[in-house]
Design a protein around this motif. Structure first.
Motif, PDB file in Angstrom:
ATOM      1  N   SER A 247      58.025  43.041  35.937  1.00 42.92           N
ATOM      2  CA  SER A 247      58.389  44.146  36.820  1.00 42.92           C
ATOM      3  C   SER A 247      58.469  45.424  36.003  1.00 42.92           C
TER       4      SER A 247
ATOM      5  N   TRP B 171      52.755  39.746  39.870  1.00 43.86           N
ATOM      6  CA  TRP B 171      52.594  38.326  39.552  1.00 43.86           C
ATOM      7  C   TRP B 171      51.204  38.131  38.969  1.00 43.86           C
ATOM      8  N   TRP B 172      51.090  37.255  37.946  1.00 44.89           N
ATOM      9  CA  TRP B 172      49.786  37.065  37.327  1.00 44.89           C
ATOM     10  C   TRP B 172      49.549  35.605  36.961  1.00 44.89           C
TER      11      TRP B 172
ATOM     12  N   TYR C  89      55.283  36.613  35.933  1.00 48.04           N
ATOM     13  CA  TYR C  89      55.413  37.948  36.520  1.00 48.04           C
ATOM     14  C   TYR C  89      55.979  38.937  35.507  1.00 48.04           C
TER      15      TYR C  89
ATOM     16  N   ARG D 117      56.445  45.191  41.061  1.00 49.08           N
ATOM     17  CA  ARG D 117      56.499  43.827  40.546  1.00 49.08           C
ATOM     18  C   ARG D 117      55.102  43.238  40.613  1.00 49.08           C
TER      19      ARG D 117
ATOM     20  N   ASN E 141      58.185  36.739  31.510  1.00 49.10           N
ATOM     21  CA  ASN E 141      58.665  37.295  32.778  1.00 49.10           C
ATOM     22  C   ASN E 141      59.631  38.468  32.556  1.00 49.10           C
TER      23      ASN E 141
ATOM     24  N   VAL F 122      53.471  36.422  44.768  1.00 40.95           N
ATOM     25  CA  VAL F 122      52.909  35.185  44.232  1.00 40.95           C
ATOM     26  C   VAL F 122      51.941  34.549  45.224  1.00 40.95           C
TER      27      VAL F 122
END
Length: 337
Positions: free
Chosen positions: A110, A89-90, A108, A87, A18, A53
Protein backbone atom coordinates in the motif's frame (compact mmCIF):
# COMPACT_ATOMS: atom_id res chain seq x y z
CA UNK A 1 16.37 -37.35 -8.41
CA UNK A 2 12.56 -37.11 -8.83
CA UNK A 3 11.20 -33.96 -10.42
CA UNK A 4 9.20 -31.59 -8.16
CA UNK A 5 6.97 -28.64 -8.83
CA UNK A 6 8.49 -25.27 -9.54
CA UNK A 7 7.63 -22.73 -6.83
CA UNK A 8 7.55 -18.93 -6.80
CA UNK A 9 7.87 -17.53 -3.31
CA UNK A 10 9.31 -14.84 -1.02
CA UNK A 11 7.61 -11.97 -2.85
CA UNK A 12 9.09 -8.67 -1.73
CA UNK A 13 8.25 -5.05 -2.47
CA UNK A 14 11.17 -2.75 -1.66
CA UNK A 15 12.72 -5.70 0.22
CA UNK A 16 9.66 -5.97 2.50
CA UNK A 17 6.83 -8.48 2.76
CA UNK A 18 3.43 -6.84 2.19
CA UNK A 19 4.63 -3.36 3.24
CA UNK A 20 2.14 -0.75 4.43
CA UNK A 21 2.39 2.91 3.51
CA UNK A 22 5.41 2.92 1.20
CA UNK A 23 6.68 6.33 0.14
CA UNK A 24 7.23 5.71 -3.57
CA UNK A 25 4.93 5.03 -6.51
CA UNK A 26 7.30 2.90 -8.63
CA UNK A 27 8.57 0.30 -6.16
CA UNK A 28 11.04 -2.48 -6.92
CA UNK A 29 9.63 -6.01 -6.91
CA UNK A 30 11.53 -9.21 -6.21
CA UNK A 31 10.90 -12.93 -5.73
CA UNK A 32 12.62 -16.30 -5.53
CA UNK A 33 12.09 -19.56 -7.36
CA UNK A 34 12.64 -22.97 -5.89
CA UNK A 35 12.90 -26.44 -7.40
CA UNK A 36 14.61 -29.67 -6.44
CA UNK A 37 15.50 -30.38 -10.06
CA UNK A 38 19.20 -29.57 -10.66
CA UNK A 39 20.02 -26.71 -13.01
CA UNK A 40 16.59 -25.09 -12.81
CA UNK A 41 16.51 -21.46 -13.79
CA UNK A 42 13.85 -18.94 -14.70
CA UNK A 43 13.52 -18.14 -18.38
CA UNK A 44 10.39 -15.96 -18.41
CA UNK A 45 8.25 -14.05 -15.94
CA UNK A 46 4.93 -12.23 -15.88
CA UNK A 47 3.83 -9.75 -13.20
CA UNK A 48 0.16 -8.92 -12.71
CA UNK A 49 -0.95 -6.07 -10.43
CA UNK A 50 -4.53 -5.18 -9.50
CA UNK A 51 -6.37 -2.90 -7.09
CA UNK A 52 -8.09 -5.91 -5.46
CA UNK A 53 -7.01 -9.51 -5.07
CA UNK A 54 -10.07 -10.69 -7.02
CA UNK A 55 -9.01 -8.70 -10.08
CA UNK A 56 -5.59 -10.31 -10.46
CA UNK A 57 -6.86 -12.60 -13.20
CA UNK A 58 -7.69 -9.45 -15.20
CA UNK A 59 -5.31 -6.87 -13.70
CA UNK A 60 -6.44 -3.25 -13.81
CA UNK A 61 -3.14 -1.68 -12.72
CA UNK A 62 -0.41 -3.51 -14.65
CA UNK A 63 0.28 -6.61 -16.68
CA UNK A 64 3.91 -6.92 -17.71
CA UNK A 65 3.02 -9.68 -20.17
CA UNK A 66 5.62 -12.41 -20.61
CA UNK A 67 9.19 -11.13 -20.36
CA UNK A 68 12.10 -13.32 -21.43
CA UNK A 69 14.49 -12.87 -18.51
CA UNK A 70 16.11 -14.65 -15.60
CA UNK A 71 15.88 -11.50 -13.47
CA UNK A 72 14.07 -11.93 -10.16
CA UNK A 73 15.10 -8.76 -8.29
CA UNK A 74 14.66 -4.99 -8.62
CA UNK A 75 11.97 -5.08 -11.29
CA UNK A 76 10.27 -1.69 -11.17
CA UNK A 77 6.50 -1.51 -11.13
CA UNK A 78 5.55 0.10 -14.44
CA UNK A 79 1.80 0.23 -14.27
CA UNK A 80 -0.84 2.85 -13.61
CA UNK A 81 0.37 5.76 -11.49
CA UNK A 82 -0.47 5.19 -7.83
CA UNK A 83 -1.52 7.90 -5.39
CA UNK A 84 -1.61 8.27 -1.62
CA UNK A 85 -3.47 5.42 0.13
CA UNK A 86 -3.51 3.22 -3.00
CA UNK A 87 -3.37 -0.51 -2.44
CA UNK A 88 -1.89 -2.88 -5.01
CA UNK A 89 -2.13 -6.68 -5.08
CA UNK A 90 0.44 -8.52 -7.18
CA UNK A 91 1.27 -11.99 -8.38
CA UNK A 92 4.15 -13.47 -10.36
CA UNK A 93 4.08 -16.33 -12.85
CA UNK A 94 7.34 -17.82 -14.08
CA UNK A 95 8.50 -20.44 -16.56
CA UNK A 96 11.72 -22.38 -16.17
CA UNK A 97 14.18 -23.94 -18.60
CA UNK A 98 12.45 -27.32 -18.23
CA UNK A 99 9.15 -25.97 -19.53
CA UNK A 100 7.47 -25.86 -16.10
CA UNK A 101 5.20 -22.95 -15.14
CA UNK A 102 4.34 -21.79 -11.64
CA UNK A 103 2.37 -18.94 -10.13
CA UNK A 104 2.97 -17.34 -6.74
CA UNK A 105 0.45 -16.65 -4.00
CA UNK A 106 -0.84 -13.05 -4.06
CA UNK A 107 1.03 -10.35 -2.14
CA UNK A 108 0.34 -6.65 -1.74
CA UNK A 109 1.71 -3.24 -0.92
CA UNK A 110 0.00 0.00 0.00
CA UNK A 111 1.08 3.56 -0.65
CA UNK A 112 1.39 5.93 2.29
CA UNK A 113 0.76 9.67 2.66
CA UNK A 114 2.86 11.15 -0.13
CA UNK A 115 1.92 14.81 0.27
CA UNK A 116 2.15 17.02 3.34
CA UNK A 117 -1.50 17.92 2.75
CA UNK A 118 -2.48 14.26 3.30
CA UNK A 119 -1.72 14.74 6.98
CA UNK A 120 -4.68 16.28 8.82
CA UNK A 121 -3.40 15.29 12.27
CA UNK A 122 -1.68 17.79 14.54
CA UNK A 123 1.58 17.32 16.38
CA UNK A 124 0.89 17.16 20.12
CA UNK A 125 2.92 17.14 23.31
CA UNK A 126 2.16 16.65 26.98
CA UNK A 127 0.56 19.40 29.03
CA UNK A 128 3.34 20.94 31.17
CA UNK A 129 1.21 20.61 34.31
CA UNK A 130 1.44 16.84 33.95
CA UNK A 131 5.07 16.98 35.04
CA UNK A 132 4.51 19.67 37.67
CA UNK A 133 1.64 17.73 39.21
CA UNK A 134 3.68 14.53 39.08
CA UNK A 135 6.63 16.13 40.86
CA UNK A 136 4.44 17.69 43.54
CA UNK A 137 2.60 14.45 44.19
CA UNK A 138 5.89 12.66 44.72
CA UNK A 139 7.67 15.33 46.72
CA UNK A 140 10.01 13.72 49.21
CA UNK A 141 9.64 10.35 47.48
CA UNK A 142 12.45 8.63 45.64
CA UNK A 143 10.24 8.44 42.52
CA UNK A 144 11.49 10.72 39.79
CA UNK A 145 9.27 12.86 37.64
CA UNK A 146 8.27 10.79 34.60
CA UNK A 147 9.54 11.56 31.11
CA UNK A 148 7.52 9.09 28.97
CA UNK A 149 3.88 10.15 28.73
CA UNK A 150 0.61 8.39 27.89
CA UNK A 151 -1.97 9.85 25.49
CA UNK A 152 -5.49 8.63 24.75
CA UNK A 153 -8.63 9.41 22.77
CA UNK A 154 -11.96 7.59 22.58
CA UNK A 155 -14.12 7.52 19.47
CA UNK A 156 -17.14 5.67 18.11
CA UNK A 157 -17.48 3.74 14.85
CA UNK A 158 -21.05 3.51 13.66
CA UNK A 159 -20.77 1.70 10.30
CA UNK A 160 -19.28 -1.62 9.12
CA UNK A 161 -15.52 -1.49 8.60
CA UNK A 162 -13.62 -2.63 5.52
CA UNK A 163 -10.12 -1.51 6.47
CA UNK A 164 -8.33 0.68 9.00
CA UNK A 165 -4.79 2.07 8.74
CA UNK A 166 -2.82 3.98 11.35
CA UNK A 167 -0.08 6.40 10.25
CA UNK A 168 2.19 7.53 13.09
CA UNK A 169 5.42 9.31 13.89
CA UNK A 170 7.12 11.17 16.71
CA UNK A 171 9.95 13.39 17.73
CA UNK A 172 11.00 10.66 20.13
CA UNK A 173 9.66 7.09 20.26
CA UNK A 174 6.00 6.07 20.07
CA UNK A 175 4.04 2.91 20.84
CA UNK A 176 0.38 3.00 19.83
CA UNK A 177 -2.32 0.87 21.42
CA UNK A 178 -5.85 0.24 20.14
CA UNK A 179 -8.54 -1.23 22.37
CA UNK A 180 -6.03 -2.75 24.74
CA UNK A 181 -3.76 -4.23 22.07
CA UNK A 182 -0.49 -3.07 20.53
CA UNK A 183 -1.00 -1.55 17.09
CA UNK A 184 2.04 -3.46 15.84
CA UNK A 185 5.01 -5.55 16.94
CA UNK A 186 7.42 -2.71 16.15
CA UNK A 187 9.63 -1.30 18.86
CA UNK A 188 11.84 1.82 18.81
CA UNK A 189 9.65 3.47 16.18
CA UNK A 190 10.36 5.64 14.35
CA UNK A 191 14.01 4.86 13.86
CA UNK A 192 16.85 7.38 14.16
CA UNK A 193 17.32 10.05 11.52
CA UNK A 194 18.61 13.60 11.55
CA UNK A 195 15.36 15.04 12.88
CA UNK A 196 16.31 18.47 11.53
CA UNK A 197 16.00 17.12 7.96
CA UNK A 198 13.47 14.27 7.97
CA UNK A 199 11.34 12.28 10.37
CA UNK A 200 10.14 8.80 9.47
CA UNK A 201 6.58 7.58 9.81
CA UNK A 202 5.18 4.07 10.05
CA UNK A 203 1.89 2.70 8.72
CA UNK A 204 -0.03 -0.18 10.31
CA UNK A 205 -3.05 -2.17 9.19
CA UNK A 206 -5.19 -2.21 12.35
CA UNK A 207 -8.39 -3.53 10.83
CA UNK A 208 -8.51 -6.50 13.20
CA UNK A 209 -8.16 -4.26 16.27
CA UNK A 210 -11.00 -1.84 15.56
CA UNK A 211 -14.70 -2.55 16.01
CA UNK A 212 -18.12 -1.01 15.57
CA UNK A 213 -19.10 0.93 18.67
CA UNK A 214 -16.79 2.56 21.25
CA UNK A 215 -13.04 2.40 20.62
CA UNK A 216 -9.93 3.83 22.25
CA UNK A 217 -6.68 4.84 20.55
CA UNK A 218 -3.74 5.42 22.89
CA UNK A 219 0.01 5.91 22.75
CA UNK A 220 3.20 6.08 24.76
CA UNK A 221 5.68 8.83 23.90
CA UNK A 222 9.28 8.58 25.07
CA UNK A 223 12.64 10.28 24.60
CA UNK A 224 14.39 7.95 22.16
CA UNK A 225 17.17 9.38 20.03
CA UNK A 226 15.43 12.74 19.75
CA UNK A 227 15.79 14.03 23.31
CA UNK A 228 17.59 11.20 25.11
CA UNK A 229 21.28 10.48 25.57
CA UNK A 230 22.92 9.55 22.26
CA UNK A 231 26.42 8.19 21.71
CA UNK A 232 29.15 9.60 23.97
CA UNK A 233 27.54 12.91 24.79
CA UNK A 234 26.86 13.50 28.47
CA UNK A 235 23.69 15.55 28.13
CA UNK A 236 20.19 15.09 26.73
CA UNK A 237 18.54 16.79 23.81
CA UNK A 238 20.81 16.66 20.78
CA UNK A 239 17.82 17.63 18.61
CA UNK A 240 15.50 19.14 21.22
CA UNK A 241 13.89 18.49 24.59
CA UNK A 242 10.20 18.65 23.70
CA UNK A 243 9.01 15.27 22.46
CA UNK A 244 5.91 15.34 20.26
CA UNK A 245 3.60 12.85 18.61
CA UNK A 246 1.47 12.60 15.49
CA UNK A 247 -1.05 9.90 14.66
CA UNK A 248 -3.71 9.54 11.99
CA UNK A 249 -6.13 6.60 12.03
CA UNK A 250 -8.11 6.27 8.81
CA UNK A 251 -11.17 4.01 8.87
CA UNK A 252 -12.60 2.96 5.50
CA UNK A 253 -16.16 1.69 5.66
CA UNK A 254 -17.78 -0.95 3.47
CA UNK A 255 -19.93 1.75 1.85
CA UNK A 256 -16.77 3.52 0.66
CA UNK A 257 -16.90 6.39 3.16
CA UNK A 258 -13.90 7.29 5.29
CA UNK A 259 -13.47 8.78 8.74
CA UNK A 260 -10.29 9.95 10.42
CA UNK A 261 -9.27 9.97 14.07
CA UNK A 262 -6.19 12.15 14.46
CA UNK A 263 -4.05 13.62 17.20
CA UNK A 264 -5.13 17.08 18.37
CA UNK A 265 -5.82 18.99 21.58
CA UNK A 266 -8.83 16.78 22.41
CA UNK A 267 -6.45 13.96 23.34
CA UNK A 268 -5.87 13.47 27.07
CA UNK A 269 -2.46 12.90 28.62
CA UNK A 270 -0.93 11.72 31.87
CA UNK A 271 2.25 10.25 33.27
CA UNK A 272 2.33 6.52 33.87
CA UNK A 273 4.50 3.73 35.23
CA UNK A 274 7.52 4.41 33.01
CA UNK A 275 9.41 7.07 34.94
CA UNK A 276 12.32 7.21 32.55
CA UNK A 277 13.39 5.25 29.51
CA UNK A 278 16.69 5.91 27.80
CA UNK A 279 18.97 3.92 25.52
CA UNK A 280 22.04 4.85 27.55
CA UNK A 281 20.63 5.29 31.05
CA UNK A 282 18.14 2.44 31.17
CA UNK A 283 14.49 2.34 32.21
CA UNK A 284 12.65 2.77 35.50
CA UNK A 285 9.20 1.20 35.73
CA UNK A 286 6.97 1.68 38.79
CA UNK A 287 4.09 -0.80 38.56
CA UNK A 288 2.21 1.08 41.30
CA UNK A 289 1.52 3.83 38.79
CA UNK A 290 -0.22 1.65 36.19
CA UNK A 291 -3.50 3.01 34.77
CA UNK A 292 -5.44 -0.21 34.28
CA UNK A 293 -7.53 -0.07 31.10
CA UNK A 294 -6.13 3.30 30.00
CA UNK A 295 -5.98 2.09 26.39
CA UNK A 296 -9.57 0.81 26.33
CA UNK A 297 -12.93 2.51 25.80
CA UNK A 298 -14.91 3.71 28.82
CA UNK A 299 -11.78 4.41 30.87
CA UNK A 300 -12.40 7.35 33.21
CA UNK A 301 -9.78 10.00 32.35
CA UNK A 302 -11.32 13.03 34.06
CA UNK A 303 -8.12 13.63 36.03
CA UNK A 304 -6.01 13.50 32.87
CA UNK A 305 -5.02 16.79 31.23
CA UNK A 306 -5.57 17.99 27.65
CA UNK A 307 -2.71 17.58 25.21
CA UNK A 308 -1.03 20.63 23.73
CA UNK A 309 -0.82 21.23 20.00
CA UNK A 310 2.65 22.27 18.85
CA UNK A 311 4.09 23.63 15.63
CA UNK A 312 4.86 20.96 13.07
CA UNK A 313 8.59 20.30 12.62
CA UNK A 314 10.30 21.85 9.63
CA UNK A 315 11.61 18.40 8.70
CA UNK A 316 9.77 16.32 6.10
CA UNK A 317 7.70 13.30 7.12
CA UNK A 318 8.95 10.33 5.07
CA UNK A 319 8.21 6.61 5.00
CA UNK A 320 10.49 4.40 7.08
CA UNK A 321 11.83 2.06 4.41
CA UNK A 322 13.87 -0.23 6.65
CA UNK A 323 12.81 -3.50 8.24
CA UNK A 324 11.36 -2.54 11.65
CA UNK A 325 12.95 -3.54 14.94
CA UNK A 326 10.99 -6.41 16.49
CA UNK A 327 11.40 -9.06 19.16
CA UNK A 328 12.23 -12.29 17.34
CA UNK A 329 13.14 -14.56 20.25
CA UNK A 330 12.70 -14.70 24.01
CA UNK A 331 14.93 -16.88 26.19
CA UNK A 332 13.66 -18.43 29.43
CA UNK A 333 16.32 -18.80 32.12
CA UNK A 334 16.91 -22.36 33.25
CA UNK A 335 18.07 -21.29 36.71
CA UNK A 336 18.77 -18.22 38.84
CA UNK A 337 21.91 -18.17 41.00
Amino acid sequence: MPDTDLNVLHLRCEYLSNPEGIGITRPRLSWRISSEKPGTRQTEYRIQVASTVDQLHEPDLWDSSWVSSSQTTHIHYAGQELISRSRAWWQVTVQDNHGNTSQSEPAYWSVGLLQASDWVASWITAHPDVYTRDAEANAGDSIQCATPVQFRREFKVEKPIERAVLYASAQGLFAFQLNGHRASEDIFAPEWTDYRCRIQYRAYDVTDLIKEGPNALAAYLGDGWYSGYVGWQESRGRYGLQNSLIGQLEVIHTDGSRETVSTNSTWRCNTGPILKSDFMMGETHDARREHSGWDCADFVDTDWLPSIRVKAPDARLVWQASEPVRIVEELTPVSID
